[in-house]
Write an enzyme that holds these catalytic residues in place. Structure first.
Site, mmCIF file in Angstrom:
data_model
loop_
_atom_site.group_PDB
_atom_site.id
_atom_site.type_symbol
_atom_site.label_atom_id
_atom_site.label_comp_id
_atom_site.label_asym_id
_atom_site.label_seq_id
_atom_site.Cartn_x
_atom_site.Cartn_y
_atom_site.Cartn_z
ATOM 1 C CB CYS A 124 -0.917 0.016 1.226
ATOM 2 S SG CYS A 124 -0.004 0.055 2.790
ATOM 3 C CG ASP A 157 9.573 23.776 -27.315
ATOM 4 O OD1 ASP A 157 9.377 25.001 -27.363
ATOM 5 O OD2 ASP A 157 9.422 23.017 -28.290
ATOM 6 C CB CYS A 164 4.235 -0.585 1.960
ATOM 7 S SG CYS A 164 3.134 -1.711 2.840
ATOM 8 C CG ASP A 220 7.252 24.455 -30.570
ATOM 9 O OD1 ASP A 220 7.427 25.626 -30.949
ATOM 10 O OD2 ASP A 220 7.968 23.512 -30.936
ATOM 11 C CG ASP A 257 8.861 19.194 -31.042
ATOM 12 O OD1 ASP A 257 8.885 20.436 -30.918
ATOM 13 O OD2 ASP A 257 9.066 18.608 -32.111
#
Length: 721
Positions: free
Chosen positions: A34, A621, A37, A443, A617
């Site tokens: 969980c 950027d 943990c 962009d 990309d």
């Protein structure tokens, strides 16, 4: 090699070198179930001297530790994890998959045993319940039914409960209490009360309640296991694209078959038609076409000639190729994408932190309430039996499983849904931030456009400029290099982000890039362009055209319909930027932006209180992507941009940006619904148990139903179209 005195184990063989003298250690952790943990292990390790970072992925069991300094000893890390009550071994993906499979089988067997026990124990409990309707059994028959229920229910409860008992015992042995502790105490208390009732000829026994509780809990745990298996499967599907073996050419030209894991950068590899590219590599000899559709989403075969880079996982279609390996298998683009998928199941969002804090205070609070219920019952005249039943019912009905599943189940389901839509989620926190965005910045080149500009003017100087173009990663330079074909590379080439590339061609310094970078006169051209020239010679202009993505206009329209404002932030000239923006339906445009300009623009928007999503990309950027509230990069983006982004698009389409925002908003709604349900449930459930309005059987049904509701609510994201 250094033998660690604490652990008594030599772990140095499992260390891998990282940058700046740091070392990485990957371990397989078993028994972690969980968010508590994760928090416990990471907090303990991060406090150790020499440990820079520690990240545990529940989906794979992989614990990635970064060590630095002389005081950092791998054996100490292993010993620390074991002290916390978890199993740990060096990470082996195959062993991890086997562990996952074993865990699934174990849960399924336990679930089957619990289901059998619940149904058959109830067969003997129903006659006991009949007494509620005036059909009282005789004492002998009543006692027989209790013992028959015990014979069936108790062994099944003990077997099915081992999943919880072992986890609770490991936690208590380490001096801590996890969420399995109250479950275990509640089940054991219920069994003890039931045996006492059976021995003393009492009114009720709850063997059916104990085994029914475990049955319903195991359903929730198995559903959670399957959700995580789906997330692991996404990374596994990608890694399955990687070849298992490769044909390496030795120094004498002889061919040897080796495992892909043994390939080193610089090795020469032979790839025949129909075979997958084993690692990221450059073509040394041969021509072919490449099917990279599963990596890029581009269905058309890609032509491949000498000096072209091909990615691991793509299929060689037509020609025999000799390749030079550029990376190891674990460093390939395919492996990097798989790691992004794996990272998608690890989240540290505000929601997860809230759930962790709530789970951390749960055990002491609920155990105190259970003790107060027992002592208060005695003080108000209840017998020990009734007071103990109320305390056990409180422990069972307030189990925080629903709270523990509230966030992870939603994030895993959302990440899986987005993977099907072509979006890789790097963190759950990214989904939380994405749900908050109100302004989207695109962009132009490679995002709104297809990123494959074609040279339309300037062919006369193409051969002279090509050596510099081949040394650049900019889309326009790549287009120039494609038009020129294979050839030599400029010496001492250096690329300046957002400006251009400089180097030596036949010993003469030359530049390729923006007009001011090259030294050309500033002009107000409406085309996408590059300038080239030797430092002591005339300057030449290259003009390119790029095509807008087919779904760009639909994407922008959908974003506006969702109430988001949209703008373009590009390093290109005003003319081509405005042309593409108009075709996409975007009115706000900022052109001729340097990387610093883009980052400053994002900062200004943030200062205005906007929550900005940046979609970019290029190398120019990366800073803007890192500064934005949330960031998305196409799968074709440079590694620096993908690393700065929160999500990565795997295909050529732009519309998954809309899918990502919609899914993030839906995930936020599901998380809030789960938190609200868990709070309301406990608000009514705890007082009901303390007042004796529910017995352990009803408590088991109510608690398990709450966990199932939370999990099924999360699954709505997975099945939603």
């Amino acid at each position: 090699m250094t033998l660690d005195a604490v652990s008594g184990r030599d772990m140095s063989a499992f260390l891998r070198p990282l940058d700046h003298g740091r070392r990485g250690l990957d371990l397989l952790v078993t028994g972690a179930r969980c968010a508590g943990c994760i928090s416990k292990i990471e907090r303990e390790l991060s406090a150790m001297p020499g440990v820079e970072t520690a990240r545990l992925n529940l989906s794979t069991g992989r614990l990635a530790v970064t060590l630095s300094g002389r005081e950092a000893q791998a054996g100490r890390v292993v010993a620390a994890v074991e002290r916390l009550g978890y199993g740990v071994t060096p990470f082996d993906p195959a062993a991890g998959r086997k562990q996952v499979d074993r865990e699934g089988r174990r849960l399924l067997i336990a679930l089957g045993v619990a289901g059998f026990g619940a149904m058959n124990a109830m067969m003997f409990s129903v006659p006991l319940w009949a007494g509620l309707f005036g059909q009282e059994l005789g004492p002998a028959t009543r006692s027989l039914m209790m013992w028959l229920s015990a014979i069936v229910g108790a062994p099944c409860a003990l077997f099915a409960g081992m999943t919880f008992f072992q986890s609770a015992w490991r936690s208590l042995k380490a001096g801590r209490a996890n969420m399995d502790v109250p479950i275990s105490i509640g089940v054991i208390l219920t069994l003890i009360i039931s045996f006492i009732e059976s021995f003393l000829g009492g009114r009720d026994a709850y063997f059916d309640a104990a085994v029914s509780l475990l049955f319903l809990l195991l359903i929730g745990r198995y559903l959670d296991h399957m959700l995580r298996a789906r997330a692991r499967g996404a990374a596994g599907d990608l890694l399955a694209l990687q070849a298992r073996a490769a044909q390496r050419l030795n120094a004498d030209g002889q061919e040897a078959t080796i495992p892909v894991s043994e390939i080193a950068p610089g090795d020469l590899l032979r790839v025949r038609p129909g075979e997958r590219i084993p690692v990221d590599a450059v073509v040394v000899e041969g021509r072919s076409t490449l099917d990279a559709s599963l990596l890029t989403g581009e269905s058309a075969p890609q032509p491949l000639v000498e000096d072209d880079l091909c990615r691991a996982g793509a299929v060689n279609l037509t020609g025999l190729l000799i390749l030079r390996a550029e990376a190891r298998s674990e460093d390939s683009a395919l492996a990097a994408i798989a790691r992004l998928v794996e990272a998608g199941t690890q989240s540290r969002s505000a929601y997860v932190r809230w759930a962790d804090k709530a789970a951390a205070i749960y055990v002491p609070v609920v155990h105190s309430l259970a003790a107060a219920t027992f002592l208060g019952g005695l003080a108000f005249g209840l017998g020990p039996r009734e007071a103990l039943i109320r305390a056990a019912a409180l422990l069972i009905i307030t189990c925080p499983c629903a709270l523990g599943l509230a966030v992870p189940a939603v994030l895993v389901a959302a990440s899986g849904r987005l993977f099907r839509k072509g979006v890789l989620v790097k963190s759950g926190a990214a989904l939380e931030r994405l749900a908050q965005v109100d302004h989207v910045v695109f962009d132009k080149t490679g995002v709104l456009t297809e990123g494959r500009p074609a040279l339309v003017r300037g062919h006369a100087m193409l051969t002279q400029a090509a050596p510099l173009a081949r040394a650049s990663s900019h889309p326009l330079a790549k287009a120039l290099a494609r038009a020129a074909g294979p050839g030599i590379l400029a010496a001492s080439a250096v690329e300046t982000a957002g400006q251009g590339v400089s180097g030596l061609i036949d010993g003469r310094p030359a530049r390729l890039g923006r007009a001011d970078f090259v030294g050309a006169p500033q002009t107000d051209h409406a085309e996408t362009e590059l300038w080239f020239g030797f430092d002591d010679g005339p300057k030449t202009r290259f003009v390119f055209s790029d095509v807008i993505r087919p779904d760009a206009a639909d994407t922008v329209a959908a974003l506006k319909a969702m109430g988001l404002s949209v703008e373009v932030l590009s390093g290109d000239h005003e003319g081509p930027v405005r042309r593409i923006a108009a075709e996409a339906g975007i009115d706000q445009v900022r052109a001729a932006q340097t990387p610093q300009d883009k980052a400053a623009a994002i900062d200004r928007l943030k200062a205005e209180g906007r929550h900005v999503l940046m979609v970019g990309d290029g190398l120019n950027d990366a800073a803007a992507l890192a500064r934005a509230h949330a960031a998305i990069a196409p799968g074709t983006a440079l590694e620096a941009s993908q690393n700065a982004a929160d999500l990565v698009l795997t295909g050529e389409a732009l519309f998954p940006v809309v899918d990502a925002i919609r899914t993030a908003r839906s995930a936020r709604g599901r998380v809030r619904e789960n938190f609200g349900f868990a709070a309301i449930y406990n608000l009514f459930a705890a007082p009901a148990a303390m007042l004796g309005l529910v017995n352990p059987f009803v408590a088991a049904i109510a608690m398990s139903a709450s966990s199932l509701i939370v999990t099924l609510n999360a699954l709505r994201l997975w099945v939603r179209r």
